[in-house]
Design a protein around this motif. Structure first.
Motif, short mmCIF file in Angstrom:
data_model
loop_
_atom_site.label_atom_id
_atom_site.label_comp_id
_atom_site.label_asym_id
_atom_site.label_seq_id
_atom_site.Cartn_x
_atom_site.Cartn_y
_atom_site.Cartn_z
N TRP A 82 0.82 -1.21 0.00
CA TRP A 82 0.00 0.00 0.00
C TRP A 82 0.85 1.26 0.00
N GLY A 83 0.22 2.33 -0.44
CA GLY A 83 0.84 3.64 -0.36
C GLY A 83 -0.09 4.55 0.42
N VAL A 84 0.46 5.46 1.17
CA VAL A 84 -0.35 6.34 2.00
C VAL A 84 -0.02 7.79 1.67
N LEU A 85 -1.08 8.56 1.49
CA LEU A 85 -0.91 10.00 1.31
C LEU A 85 -1.41 10.67 2.58
N PHE A 86 -0.50 11.26 3.33
CA PHE A 86 -0.91 11.91 4.57
C PHE A 86 -1.48 13.29 4.29
N GLN A 87 -2.24 13.76 5.28
CA GLN A 87 -2.98 14.99 5.06
C GLN A 87 -2.07 16.16 4.71
N ALA A 88 -0.96 16.28 5.43
CA ALA A 88 -0.05 17.40 5.15
C ALA A 88 1.09 16.96 4.24
N GLY A 89 0.93 15.83 3.60
CA GLY A 89 1.96 15.38 2.67
C GLY A 89 3.03 14.53 3.31
N ALA A 90 3.56 15.02 4.46
CA ALA A 90 4.58 14.27 5.20
C ALA A 90 5.76 13.88 4.32
N LEU A 91 6.10 14.78 3.40
CA LEU A 91 7.32 14.54 2.62
C LEU A 91 8.52 14.75 3.55
N TYR A 92 9.58 13.99 3.32
CA TYR A 92 10.77 14.18 4.16
C TYR A 92 11.42 15.49 3.76
N ARG A 100 5.03 9.67 -4.33
CA ARG A 100 5.78 8.83 -3.40
C ARG A 100 4.95 7.60 -3.00
N ALA A 101 3.66 7.84 -2.76
CA ALA A 101 2.81 6.72 -2.37
C ALA A 101 2.70 5.69 -3.49
N LEU A 138 -4.31 2.21 -2.08
CA LEU A 138 -3.86 3.57 -1.86
C LEU A 138 -4.74 4.21 -0.80
N PHE A 139 -4.13 4.73 0.24
CA PHE A 139 -4.88 5.41 1.30
C PHE A 139 -4.64 6.90 1.20
N LEU A 140 -5.73 7.64 1.19
CA LEU A 140 -5.61 9.09 1.08
C LEU A 140 -6.30 9.73 2.27
N ASP A 141 -5.56 10.54 3.01
CA ASP A 141 -6.16 11.24 4.15
C ASP A 141 -6.46 12.67 3.73
N GLU A 142 -7.73 12.94 3.51
CA GLU A 142 -8.20 14.25 3.07
C GLU A 142 -7.34 14.79 1.92
N PRO A 143 -7.39 14.11 0.78
CA PRO A 143 -6.49 14.48 -0.31
C PRO A 143 -6.76 15.86 -0.86
N THR A 144 -7.99 16.35 -0.78
CA THR A 144 -8.27 17.64 -1.41
C THR A 144 -8.36 18.77 -0.41
N SER A 145 -8.11 18.50 0.88
CA SER A 145 -8.18 19.61 1.83
C SER A 145 -7.02 20.55 1.57
N GLY A 146 -7.29 21.82 1.65
CA GLY A 146 -6.23 22.80 1.42
C GLY A 146 -5.98 23.09 -0.05
N LEU A 147 -6.78 22.49 -0.93
CA LEU A 147 -6.63 22.81 -2.35
C LEU A 147 -7.80 23.69 -2.79
N ASP A 148 -7.56 24.53 -3.77
CA ASP A 148 -8.66 25.34 -4.28
C ASP A 148 -9.57 24.43 -5.12
N PRO A 149 -10.81 24.87 -5.40
CA PRO A 149 -11.76 23.98 -6.10
C PRO A 149 -11.21 23.43 -7.41
N VAL A 185 -8.79 4.04 -0.74
CA VAL A 185 -9.59 4.38 0.43
C VAL A 185 -9.27 5.81 0.78
N MET A 186 -10.28 6.67 0.79
CA MET A 186 -9.98 8.06 1.14
C MET A 186 -10.85 8.59 2.26
N VAL A 187 -10.19 9.27 3.17
CA VAL A 187 -10.91 10.01 4.20
C VAL A 187 -11.17 11.38 3.63
N THR A 188 -12.42 11.81 3.69
CA THR A 188 -12.70 13.11 3.08
C THR A 188 -13.92 13.75 3.72
#
Lengths: 255, 383
Positions: A84-94, A155-156, A164-175, A197-200
């Motif tokens: 699996w790959g995970v996309l964290f809400q704030a990206g969590a890039l190193y 990265r995910a 693929l797990f997405l935690d609020e993938p569109t939060s903080g983006l413009d429409p 699977v996305m939390v949204t």
């Protein structure tokens, strides 16, 4: 081979005296985009963390790709984590690595592929998520919010995950950015055969990309199913969600 | 969709009679099974130019994007080496994936930098560092200039000085630092006394230990050690505090409300440290001499009364004043650099750590350089 990828059965989660989940059950089928909905504090992010083995529920059963997470061995867990790959809400890039290094890190650590091929795979993934080529050598601090999400998605996807797990993938983006991101998810599912699977709580995402979803509230799953199935549900929380002003506008304009 | 083991991706080639090379791939072309195939393809592509190839992919099992990327990479490479390639036996799902990925595949392969460009890269690096240094100096000068203007304007209107903040900063930077300053200067006194005692004993000149300790501690060691401790402790915390405020946009919020960050954050810190450091140096003088006195008593059997009597006659006040007089200069350097670096923090959390390190290194260097400058000037003046 069943077509259910994730099974959550009677999961109970408590933090101290605070009960977050009181018997939650749901199923995610292969190839679908599954939404986890609910108000703030309804425990949807917690549930996702349990599914990706960051948290352990107090009781219940979670099966991912046929593995029971509560009894899984260390080595099986390591294999499962590669699926699996995970996309964290704030990206969590190193933050100390460039985008290119961030995307390539799992390839470098876990595969024995030649560097040349790794470099090509990384460029492929960066192209796929729609980042411009020059972004590859930037550090996360130099990226805009939308680019961070895309880089994190690349990265995910680096290891070709099944899930693929997405935690609020569109939060903080413009429409516009949010819609582009939703389309990107749809396209990637097509290319890579992902189960997502996305939390949204983005209502637009629910209308456009999500196939089936579960609404969490009052510590339980209030409703699960496709949009039309869930909208028929008379539960007050569902009503609030979809008959609120934002929901009404959306359903009038093409639900 | 269970966890399945992948079959190793394999590739074989054989030359048919009419000169066409038959390239046969099999196995799963997935990320965990690709290594051997990648090595062999590299080998194959090195040796193949201007040939016709039939690439048979009918025995390939699962393919993921890594495997497809490998295929695309060598397909393009062989094409650019004037080979004609015919792919046969591709399954529908593979073809579909190929079409989808093709549009995202990176085009021309990354060009390795040649020797001359690697050589030039050194100068490129030196140039970049030099420009960054000059810009950095310019930014620092404009920072202290802005700070000085604010300082002057607050002198005209003394009520605007944040006395409460100054007092609080004196407590943080001065009072709280007293234990560590006491400990380090006491140990310095001990070290000097021990080193001196051994040498002086040889000449039977025990009593001169007092001159040595008195002058060296008050004039040089106490100011320097205290400043270094303060640079490590307070300078770094100034950078970190302001850096965090920068990241959380508190500083922007202050600007929008008309609170000048220099007046509210920088000036109180600089003034507090300029007040606190001389006092701490005086404190370190006392503790350092006590440390020396203790060792003189233990090692050279010099009584405390004798030590103090001698100290009164040999330690001229100018040494003490010079040592304390350096305090405000050191303090200004430490606080100004600490605040300046704090404002340089950009939006990543990592940069807090980087600038805190830079701030401490800069501050310690500047303190020592400033001390050397004092030595030269005072010696030239004959003080």
């Amino acid at each position: 081979m069943s077509d259910t990828v994730i099974t959550v059965l009677n999961v109970v989660t408590r933090f101290g005296k605070n009960v977050v989940h009181d018997g939650i059950s749901l199923n995610v089928r292969r190839g679908e985009i599954y939404g986890l909905l609910g108000g703030s504090g309804s425990g949807k992010s917690t549930l996702m963390k349990e599914i990706i083995m960051l948290l352990r529920p107090q009781s219940g059963e979670i099966r991912v790709l046929g593995q029971n997470l509560l009894t899984i061995s260390r080595s099986d867990a390591a294999i499962l984590r590669h699926q699996w790959g995970v996309l964290f809400q704030a990206g969590a890039l190193y933050s100390s690595l460039t985008v290119r290094e961030n995307v390539g890190i799992k390839l470098k650590e876990y595969t024995d592929l030649p560097l040349k091929l790794i470099r090509d795979i990384v460029r492929l993934k960066i192209n796929m998520v729609g980042l411009p080529e020059h972004a590859a050598d930037l550090y996360p601090a130099e990226l805009s919010g939308g680019m961070v999400k895309r880089a994190s998605l690349a990265r995910a996807l680096a290891m070709d995950p099944k899930l693929l797990f997405l935690d609020e993938p569109t939060s903080g983006l413009d429409p516009v950015g949010a819609e582009a991101f939703d389309n990107l998810i749809l396209k990637l599912r097509e290319i890579l055969g992902l189960t997502v699977v996305m939390v949204t709580h983005d209502l637009d995402s629910i209308w456009t990309v999500v196939d089936r979803f579960a609404v969490l509230g009052e510590k339980k799953v209030i409703a699960e199913g496709t949009l039309n199935e869930v909208r028929q549900n008379p539960h007050p929380v569902i009503k609030k969600f979809f008959r609120g002003k934002r929901g009404l506008i959306r359903s009038r304009n093409g639900g | 969709m269970q966890l399945t083991q992948s079959q190793k991706a394999q590739i074989r080639w054989l030359k048919s009679a009419d000169g066409v090379i038959l390239l046969k791939s099999s196995g799963d072309w997935t990320i965990d099974a690709l290594r051997d195939a990648a090595g062999m393809l590299e080998h194959f592509s090195m040796a193949s130019r201007n040939v016709s190839i039939q690439w048979d992919v009918s025995d390939v099992g699962r393919v993921d994007s890594a495997g497809m990327m490998l295929f695309i990479h060598y397909y393009d490479l062989l094409k650019s080496d004037n080979c004609s390639i015919e792919v046969i036996g591709a399954k529908d799902e593979h073809e579909k994936m190929y079409r989808l990925l093709r549009e995202y595949a990176p085009g021309h392969p990354v060009v390795e930098p040649s020797f001359s460009s690697r050589f030039l890269r050194i100068f490129n690096g030196i140039g970049k560092i030099s420009v960054a240094f000059v810009l950095d100096m310019g930014a620092f000068l404009s920072f202290i200039g802005e700070n000085f203007v604010i300082f002057l304007s607050s002198l005209l209107n003394p009520l605007s000085i944040r006395f409460g903040a100054i007092v609080k900063n004196i407590e943080d930077a001065g009072v709280r630092a007293m234990p560590i300053v006491a400990l380090t200067s006491f140990l310095i006194g001990i070290v000097i006394a021990y080193q001196g005692a051994v040498q002086l004993e040889k000449f039977g000149a025990n009593i001169f230990i007092v001159d040595m300790i008195g002058i060296s501690v008050t004039r040089e060691l106490a100011p320097l050690i205290t400043a270094i401790v303060v640079a490590g402790r307070t300078g770094s915390s100034y950078t970190a505090q302001l850096g965090v405020m920068k990241i959380t946009e508190e500083i922007d919020a202050m600007r929008t409300m008309g609170f000048d960050p220099h007046r509210f954050l920088v000036l109180p810190r600089i003034m507090a440290l300029m007040i606190a450091l001389p006092l701490m140096i005086f404190f370190a003088d006392i503790v350092g001499i006590l440390g020396g006195m203790f060792i003189s008593h233990v090692h050279l059997h010099l009584s405390y009364a004798e030590f103090l009597h001698r100290l009164q006659t040999v330690l001229e006040m100018k040494h003490v004043w010079i040592g304390i007089g350096k305090g405000p200069f050191f303090a200004w350097l430490i606080a100004a650099v600490g605040c300046f670096r704090g404002f340089q923090v950009s939006k990543s959390t990592e940069s807090i750590g980087r600038y805190t390190t830079i701030s401490v290194v800069n501050a310690i260097f500047l303190v020592i350089a400033c001390d050397a400058l004092f030595s030269v000037i005072l010696t030239e003046l004959g003080i």
